[in-house]
Write a protein that holds these residues in place. Structure first.
Motif, short mmCIF file in Angstrom:
data_model
loop_
_atom_site.label_atom_id
_atom_site.label_comp_id
_atom_site.label_asym_id
_atom_site.label_seq_id
_atom_site.Cartn_x
_atom_site.Cartn_y
_atom_site.Cartn_z
N SER A 26 0.83 -1.20 0.00
CA SER A 26 0.00 0.00 0.00
C SER A 26 0.87 1.26 0.00
N ALA A 27 2.00 1.19 0.72
CA ALA A 27 2.93 2.32 0.71
C ALA A 27 3.51 2.53 -0.69
N VAL A 28 3.77 1.45 -1.40
CA VAL A 28 4.30 1.54 -2.76
C VAL A 28 3.24 2.14 -3.70
N VAL A 29 1.98 1.83 -3.44
CA VAL A 29 0.91 2.44 -4.26
C VAL A 29 0.97 3.96 -4.15
N LEU A 30 1.32 4.45 -2.94
CA LEU A 30 1.36 5.90 -2.71
C LEU A 30 2.66 6.54 -3.19
N PHE A 31 3.73 5.76 -3.21
CA PHE A 31 5.01 6.28 -3.72
C PHE A 31 5.69 5.20 -4.54
N LYS A 32 5.70 5.38 -5.83
CA LYS A 32 6.24 4.38 -6.76
C LYS A 32 7.04 5.08 -7.85
N PRO A 33 8.31 5.37 -7.60
CA PRO A 33 9.12 6.13 -8.56
C PRO A 33 9.13 5.54 -9.97
N PHE A 34 9.11 4.22 -10.07
CA PHE A 34 9.16 3.56 -11.37
C PHE A 34 7.82 2.95 -11.77
N GLY A 35 6.75 3.27 -11.06
CA GLY A 35 5.50 2.56 -11.24
C GLY A 35 5.46 1.40 -10.26
N PHE A 36 4.28 0.85 -9.99
CA PHE A 36 4.17 -0.15 -8.93
C PHE A 36 5.02 -1.39 -9.19
N ARG A 37 4.85 -2.00 -10.34
CA ARG A 37 5.52 -3.28 -10.60
C ARG A 37 7.03 -3.15 -10.53
N ALA A 38 7.57 -2.12 -11.18
CA ALA A 38 9.01 -1.95 -11.22
C ALA A 38 9.57 -1.56 -9.85
N THR A 39 8.84 -0.73 -9.12
CA THR A 39 9.28 -0.34 -7.78
C THR A 39 9.30 -1.55 -6.86
N TRP A 40 8.25 -2.36 -6.91
CA TRP A 40 8.19 -3.57 -6.08
C TRP A 40 9.30 -4.54 -6.45
N SER A 41 9.59 -4.64 -7.73
CA SER A 41 10.67 -5.53 -8.18
C SER A 41 12.00 -5.11 -7.57
N TYR A 42 12.28 -3.80 -7.59
CA TYR A 42 13.56 -3.36 -7.01
C TYR A 42 13.59 -3.58 -5.50
N LEU A 43 12.51 -3.29 -4.82
CA LEU A 43 12.48 -3.50 -3.38
C LEU A 43 12.71 -4.98 -3.04
N GLY A 44 12.30 -5.86 -3.94
CA GLY A 44 12.49 -7.29 -3.72
C GLY A 44 13.93 -7.73 -3.75
N THR A 45 14.84 -6.85 -4.17
CA THR A 45 16.26 -7.22 -4.18
C THR A 45 16.86 -7.30 -2.78
N VAL A 46 16.14 -6.78 -1.78
CA VAL A 46 16.68 -6.79 -0.41
C VAL A 46 16.47 -8.11 0.29
N GLY A 47 15.62 -8.99 -0.25
CA GLY A 47 15.35 -10.26 0.40
C GLY A 47 13.96 -10.76 0.04
N ASP A 48 13.54 -11.80 0.71
CA ASP A 48 12.24 -12.44 0.44
C ASP A 48 11.14 -11.67 1.14
N LEU A 49 10.45 -10.83 0.43
CA LEU A 49 9.40 -10.01 1.03
C LEU A 49 8.18 -10.85 1.41
N ASP A 50 8.07 -12.05 0.87
CA ASP A 50 6.93 -12.90 1.20
C ASP A 50 7.08 -13.59 2.55
N ARG A 51 8.33 -13.72 3.06
CA ARG A 51 8.55 -14.50 4.27
C ARG A 51 9.43 -13.82 5.32
N ASP A 52 10.28 -12.92 4.90
CA ASP A 52 11.29 -12.35 5.79
C ASP A 52 10.84 -10.97 6.31
#
Length: 214
Positions: A26-52
């Protein structure tokens, strides 16, 4: 709800992981420098967002850092424009400012890494044959070859291009924008050149993408 409310929920370790992850989305929906999908993809480089849970915090830190930098950047630009109007009587922003804010950017310290990640992601999607082009689109084929060559050079060099190549990419922008909106029924060509345009704009807005010419 506001960005800060969602950020607090991401940090709340008493909440189930799924709720914290949803708050980050929801925070990414409000601030998405590259658009939602691309922003979420980059944030996913920090680790497993589904479990960690710690990965959620690292991702939020990156997002907040970029958001804060963007706010400060826009405030500084607004102040500079006020001074330009008052002292220089310049009513319109410069072409360089317009182009800078027009293209996709990731404000803050992660700007370069985020751009390289997104260009690489788009390049993987871009691989394959050129779609059917409108009649008489010989110039589009040459444009495709030139820009693809520069994109590949950028990625091969770890996200760097010399000034000569960057200037060459910039010269291709008008043509890319023209072919990114071809007449129907060339939707595939439109998608193809929009993606190529996006990569070109990202490279030009990479805050650390220029190297010294040899």
């Amino acid at each position: 709800m506001s960005f800060s409310v969602y950020a607090r929920r991401v940090r709340d370790r008493t909440l189930p992981h799924a709720h914290r992850r949803s708050a980050l989305r929801s925070a990414v929906v409000l601030f998405k420098p590259f658009g939602f999908r691309a922003t979420w993809s980059y944030l996913g480089t920090v680790g497993d967002l589904d479990r960690d849970g710690d990965a959620l915090l690292r991702a939020l830190e990156k997002l907040e850092s970029s958001r804060d930098a963007g706010i400060a950047e826009r405030a500084a630009f607004a102040e500079r424009r006020r001074e330009e109007k008052r002292i220089l009587h310049r009513q319109r922003p410069s072409a360089a400012d317009t182009e800078f804010f027009r293209g996709p950017r990731w404000p803050g310290p992660d700007g370069h890494r985020a751009v390289v990640h997104e260009v690489a992601r788009l390049w993987r999607a871009h691989a394959g044959s050129v779609p059917e082009l409108p009649a008489g689109a010989t110039g589009a084929t040459g444009l495709d070859i030139v820009v693809c060559g520069h994109v590949l050079s950028y990625l091969t060099a770890g996200g760097r291009l010399d000034r000569h190549r960057l200037d060459a990419v910039a010269e291709c922008l008008p043509g890319l924008r023209r072919w990114a909106s071809p007449p129907p029924p060339h939707d595939a060509a439109c998608t193809y050149f929009r993606r190529l345009l996006r990569m070109a704009e990202l490279i030009l807005n990479d805050p650390d993408g220029a190297t010294r010419q040899q």
